[in-house]
Scaffold this motif. Structure first.
Motif, PDB file in Angstrom:
ATOM      1  N   LYS A   8       0.824  -1.207   0.000  1.00 28.78           N
ATOM      2  CA  LYS A   8       0.000   0.000   0.000  1.00 28.78           C
ATOM      3  C   LYS A   8       0.861   1.260   0.000  1.00 28.78           C
ATOM      4  CE  LYS A   8      -3.988  -2.027   2.341  1.00 28.78           C
ATOM      5  NZ  LYS A   8      -4.873  -1.960   3.527  1.00 28.78           N
ATOM      6  N   ARG A   9       2.010   1.188   0.684  1.00 23.40           N
ATOM      7  CA  ARG A   9       2.858   2.392   0.732  1.00 23.40           C
ATOM      8  C   ARG A   9       3.415   2.749  -0.644  1.00 23.40           C
ATOM      9  NH1 ARG A   9       5.156   5.092   4.839  1.00 23.40           N
ATOM     10  NH2 ARG A   9       4.433   3.502   6.298  1.00 23.40           N
ATOM     11  N   PRO A  10       4.085   1.821  -1.349  1.00 23.48           N
ATOM     12  CA  PRO A  10       4.610   2.203  -2.670  1.00 23.48           C
ATOM     13  C   PRO A  10       3.535   2.402  -3.725  1.00 23.48           C
ATOM     14  CG  PRO A  10       5.013  -0.117  -2.262  1.00 23.48           C
ATOM     15  CD  PRO A  10       4.497   0.448  -0.978  1.00 23.48           C
ATOM     16  N   LEU A  11       2.386   1.719  -3.573  1.00 23.10           N
ATOM     17  CA  LEU A  11       1.354   1.802  -4.604  1.00 23.10           C
ATOM     18  C   LEU A  11       0.331   2.897  -4.358  1.00 23.10           C
ATOM     19  CD1 LEU A  11       0.610  -1.970  -5.312  1.00 23.10           C
ATOM     20  CD2 LEU A  11       2.087  -0.422  -6.560  1.00 23.10           C
ATOM     21  N   PRO A 180      -6.847   3.985  -3.712  1.00 25.06           N
ATOM     22  CA  PRO A 180      -6.825   2.719  -2.942  1.00 25.06           C
ATOM     23  C   PRO A 180      -7.774   1.674  -3.504  1.00 25.06           C
ATOM     24  CG  PRO A 180      -6.899   4.614  -1.469  1.00 25.06           C
ATOM     25  CD  PRO A 180      -7.130   5.126  -2.856  1.00 25.06           C
ATOM     26  N   TRP A 181      -8.947   2.110  -3.996  1.00 23.73           N
ATOM     27  CA  TRP A 181      -9.907   1.147  -4.563  1.00 23.73           C
ATOM     28  C   TRP A 181      -9.325   0.487  -5.808  1.00 23.73           C
ATOM     29  CZ3 TRP A 181     -12.587   1.202  -9.277  1.00 23.73           C
ATOM     30  CH2 TRP A 181     -13.589   0.240  -9.398  1.00 23.73           C
ATOM     31  N   ILE A 182      -8.660   1.285  -6.646  1.00 19.71           N
ATOM     32  CA  ILE A 182      -8.060   0.734  -7.862  1.00 19.71           C
ATOM     33  C   ILE A 182      -6.953  -0.256  -7.505  1.00 19.71           C
ATOM     34  CG2 ILE A 182      -6.674   1.321  -9.893  1.00 19.71           C
ATOM     35  CD1 ILE A 182      -8.212   3.943 -10.069  1.00 19.71           C
ATOM     36  N   VAL A 183      -6.116   0.106  -6.524  1.00 20.27           N
ATOM     37  CA  VAL A 183      -5.024  -0.787  -6.121  1.00 20.27           C
ATOM     38  C   VAL A 183      -5.583  -2.080  -5.529  1.00 20.27           C
ATOM     39  CG1 VAL A 183      -3.090  -1.051  -4.529  1.00 20.27           C
ATOM     40  CG2 VAL A 183      -3.395   1.091  -5.778  1.00 20.27           C
ATOM     41  N   LYS A 184      -6.596  -1.939  -4.665  1.00 19.19           N
ATOM     42  CA  LYS A 184      -7.201  -3.135  -4.058  1.00 19.19           C
ATOM     43  C   LYS A 184      -7.802  -4.044  -5.113  1.00 19.19           C
ATOM     44  CE  LYS A 184     -10.576  -4.597  -0.591  1.00 19.19           C
ATOM     45  NZ  LYS A 184     -11.565  -4.132   0.417  1.00 19.19           N
ATOM     46  N   GLY A 189      -6.514 -10.480  -7.399  1.00 24.72           N
ATOM     47  CA  GLY A 189      -6.019 -11.783  -7.832  1.00 24.72           C
ATOM     48  C   GLY A 189      -4.919 -12.303  -6.927  1.00 24.72           C
ATOM     49  N   VAL A 190      -4.086 -11.408  -6.397  1.00 23.74           N
ATOM     50  CA  VAL A 190      -3.019 -11.824  -5.486  1.00 23.74           C
ATOM     51  C   VAL A 190      -3.615 -12.361  -4.187  1.00 23.74           C
ATOM     52  CG1 VAL A 190      -0.976 -11.056  -4.232  1.00 23.74           C
ATOM     53  CG2 VAL A 190      -1.455 -10.140  -6.510  1.00 23.74           C
ATOM     54  N   SER A 191      -4.654 -11.692  -3.673  1.00 23.15           N
ATOM     55  CA  SER A 191      -5.305 -12.168  -2.448  1.00 23.15           C
ATOM     56  C   SER A 191      -5.938 -13.538  -2.674  1.00 23.15           C
ATOM     57  CB  SER A 191      -6.377 -11.159  -2.008  1.00 23.15           C
ATOM     58  OG  SER A 191      -5.814  -9.897  -1.764  1.00 23.15           O
ATOM     59  N   ARG A 192      -6.501 -13.740  -3.857  1.00 28.61           N
ATOM     60  CA  ARG A 192      -7.145 -15.038  -4.142  1.00 28.61           C
ATOM     61  C   ARG A 192      -6.108 -16.165  -4.179  1.00 28.61           C
ATOM     62  NH1 ARG A 192      -8.942 -13.900  -8.579  1.00 28.61           N
ATOM     63  NH2 ARG A 192      -7.492 -15.008  -9.923  1.00 28.61           N
ATOM     64  N   ILE A 193      -4.985 -15.947  -4.839  1.00 27.05           N
ATOM     65  CA  ILE A 193      -3.989 -17.019  -4.913  1.00 27.05           C
ATOM     66  C   ILE A 193      -3.334 -17.236  -3.549  1.00 27.05           C
ATOM     67  CG2 ILE A 193      -3.543 -16.634  -7.359  1.00 27.05           C
ATOM     68  CD1 ILE A 193      -0.995 -15.178  -6.622  1.00 27.05           C
ATOM     69  N   ALA A 194      -3.311 -16.218  -2.694  1.00 27.76           N
ATOM     70  CA  ALA A 194      -2.800 -16.423  -1.334  1.00 27.76           C
ATOM     71  C   ALA A 194      -3.720 -17.372  -0.562  1.00 27.76           C
ATOM     72  CB  ALA A 194      -2.675 -15.083  -0.609  1.00 27.76           C
ATOM     73  N   ARG A 195      -5.031 -17.189  -0.722  1.00 25.85           N
ATOM     74  CA  ARG A 195      -5.977 -18.112  -0.069  1.00 25.85           C
ATOM     75  C   ARG A 195      -5.851 -19.517  -0.644  1.00 25.85           C
ATOM     76  NH1 ARG A 195      -9.329 -13.528  -0.752  1.00 25.85           N
ATOM     77  NH2 ARG A 195     -10.277 -14.476  -2.604  1.00 25.85           N
ATOM     78  N   GLU A 196      -5.634 -19.614  -1.946  1.00 25.72           N
ATOM     79  CA  GLU A 196      -5.463 -20.936  -2.558  1.00 25.72           C
ATOM     80  C   GLU A 196      -4.191 -21.604  -2.047  1.00 25.72           C
ATOM     81  OE1 GLU A 196      -5.481 -20.249  -6.716  1.00 25.72           O
ATOM     82  OE2 GLU A 196      -7.617 -19.780  -6.835  1.00 25.72           O
ATOM     83  N   ALA A 197      -3.137 -20.820  -1.863  1.00 22.87           N
ATOM     84  CA  ALA A 197      -1.868 -21.391  -1.388  1.00 22.87           C
ATOM     85  C   ALA A 197      -2.006 -21.944   0.025  1.00 22.87           C
ATOM     86  CB  ALA A 197      -0.762 -20.324  -1.439  1.00 22.87           C
ATOM     87  N   GLU A 198      -2.863 -21.316   0.860  1.00 20.81           N
ATOM     88  CA  GLU A 198      -3.059 -21.794   2.217  1.00 20.81           C
ATOM     89  C   GLU A 198      -3.722 -23.167   2.245  1.00 20.81           C
ATOM     90  OE1 GLU A 198      -5.288 -18.775   4.136  1.00 20.81           O
ATOM     91  OE2 GLU A 198      -3.588 -17.415   4.397  1.00 20.81           O
TER      92      GLU A 198
END
Length: 464
Positions: A8-11, A180-184, A189-198
């Motif tokens: 969030k800081r760099p983006l 922030p909405w655009i970045v989120k 997709g990154v959040s989804r693959i993190a859940r899949e990795a768990e």
């Protein structure tokens, strides 16, 4: 290892800071350029024109006249040098104050103009005037007038406060909400693959991370992880095939060797019987591990009946060894599981209790859980996790293969349960196996269950 900060800081924070700094610099440059390109001299304040327009009236003959309204009186008191000329479209005019002779040529032609600012180059700037066309109750009027003077810098600052500042605030608010909405949304997709990795573990192989809707910058990493998972699955399958093949190939020669050792008349050869027995046990346990992967037969079963059957089969061997065993049922419930695998679990736990010096073993059934308790020396707290590792032995012994408790953990895990080691009141060990509280049904065949780790008093299960 030092943990990396949030994206969030760099983006978000850094781009917003650059964005705001750019806006400030742009506004400063615009103001500087506006002041720089100006030809010099003050402006007449345009606010005098509406006040003048409201003071113009038309008499019965149609001529224009001036009514000194409170606004006009206040304006004249504040600006003694006030003067103006008003024209209608029919050529009628009216004037107020001392109009400079310079503007005599404008009389009769003002209606041809709509807007202008006039300034002279030297003080006291008596010729500074403003021309505006106003719509009034008596019709359109074109007014030229001279009143309070304002410098360009003040006008620019006033414009920035009334126009630029609201735009800046709007851009700020938009940036804080939309960026922030655009970045989120971009990182969804990154959040989804993190859940899949768990969800990836050794018991649920073949899983891959989704490569769809992933930012192009992250896609190579996801692809590399999927390739690594694919190689791990291939290696695991090769290992399983090797273990299965080796176990099957060893089974026959071990059985022949065992038969020859037991039937030999040579005492030295017969002394090898214990080692051959260990080898046969290890082979069978390796086959058990292989069967866990390929043969799963989940069905409705009664733990109390299953426990009595196993103890009945083991009782002659236990009694022959000078030990005792009993079954204690404190409450039994139907559950879903693989009867053959759970039977092997109870057998291994009883054998482990006997091997560790227990003279009296209790197989206790409590609902959908069962315990095997002995009165041996117990297992130290720091060793209770390691005893489930393959080939780990708490004490050097001539018996056992080191795979028994590992097999117990694997079977229980595939039933969605958990196994733990507790202290016995007699100073020995209690190995407790908690299975799912799942009632049998036709759809439960070959099902898997997961355990809620937050449930303290009971095991709550749900189908995978």
């Amino acid at each position: 290892m030092k943990q990396q900060g949030s994206l969030k800081r760099p983006l978000i924070i850094y781009p917003l800071a650059v964005h705001f700094a750019t806006l400030f610099a742009s506004f400063a440059i615009l103001i500087s350029v506006a002041i720089r390109i100006d030809s010099g001299g003050p402006y007449t304040d345009e606010q005098i024109v509406p006040v003048i327009a409201r003071a113009i009236e038309r008499n019965e003959s149609g001529e224009l006249s001036i009514s000194v309204t409170p606004e006009l009186a206040e304006l004249r008191a504040a600006t003694p040098e006030l003067w103006f000329v008003a024209h209608d479209d029919s050529g009628r005019s009216v004037s107020f104050g001392r109009v400079p002779p310079f503007y005599n040529s404008f009389v009769g032609r003002l209606s041809e103009l709509s807007y202008a600012h006039l300034r002279d180059r030297t003080p006291p700037y008596d010729l500074a005037a403003v021309v505006r066309r106003e719509m009034t109750d008596i019709g359109p009027l074109t007014i030229i007038g001279h009143g309070a003077l304002s410098e360009l810098s003040f006008i620019v600052l006033l414009a920035s406060n009334t126009v630029i500042l609201p735009i800046f605030l709007l851009l700020t608010l938009t940036s804080l909400l939309i960026v922030p909405w655009i970045v989120k949304r971009s990182l969804a997709g990154v959040s989804r693959i993190a859940r899949e990795a768990e969800e990836i573990d050794t018991g649920r192989r073949g899983r891959r991370l989704s490569e769809s809707h992933v930012p192009s910058e992250i896609a190579p990493l996801v692809h590399a992880v999927n390739d690594a998972l694919r190689r791990l699955d291939d290696g695991y399958e090769r290992q399983q095939r090797f273990v299965a093949s080796a176990s099957h190939e060893l089974r026959t020669p071990v059985a022949i060797l065992r038969s020859k050792v037991e039937s030999s008349d040579n005492d030295e050869v017969r002394a090898l019987g214990m080692e051959v027995h260990r080898l046969a046990t290890m082979t069978e346990q390796l086959l058990d591990l292989e069967r866990l992967e390929t043969n799963r037969h989940f069905e409705s079963l009664d733990l109390a009946a299953l426990s009595r059957q196993v103890v009945g089969d083991l009782a002659p061997l236990v009694i022959a060894g000078g030990r005792s065993i009993e079954v204690e049922v404190l409450g039994s419930e139907l559950c879903v599981g693989d009867a053959a695998a759970l039977e092997r679990v109870i057998m291994n736990l009883v054998q482990n209790a006997i091997d560790h010096g227990g003279s009296h073993v209790i197989v206790r059934v409590v609902g959908t859980a069962f315990e095997v308790e002995d009165d041996g020396p117990g297992i130290p707290l720091e060793e209770r996790d390691r005893v489930f590792e393959p080939f780990y032995r708490l004490r050097p012994r001539s018996t056992g293969s080191g795979l028994g408790l590992n097999l117990v953990r694997e079977v229980v895990a595939r039933h969605g349960g958990r196994v733990k080691i507790l202290d016995s009141r007699s100073g020995g060990t209690v190995v407790r196996v908690d299975l799912c509280e799942a009632q049998p049904s036709g759809s439960a065949q070959n099902a898997y269950y997961t355990v809620d780790p937050d449930s303290a008093d009971s095991t709550v299960c749900s189908p995978l």
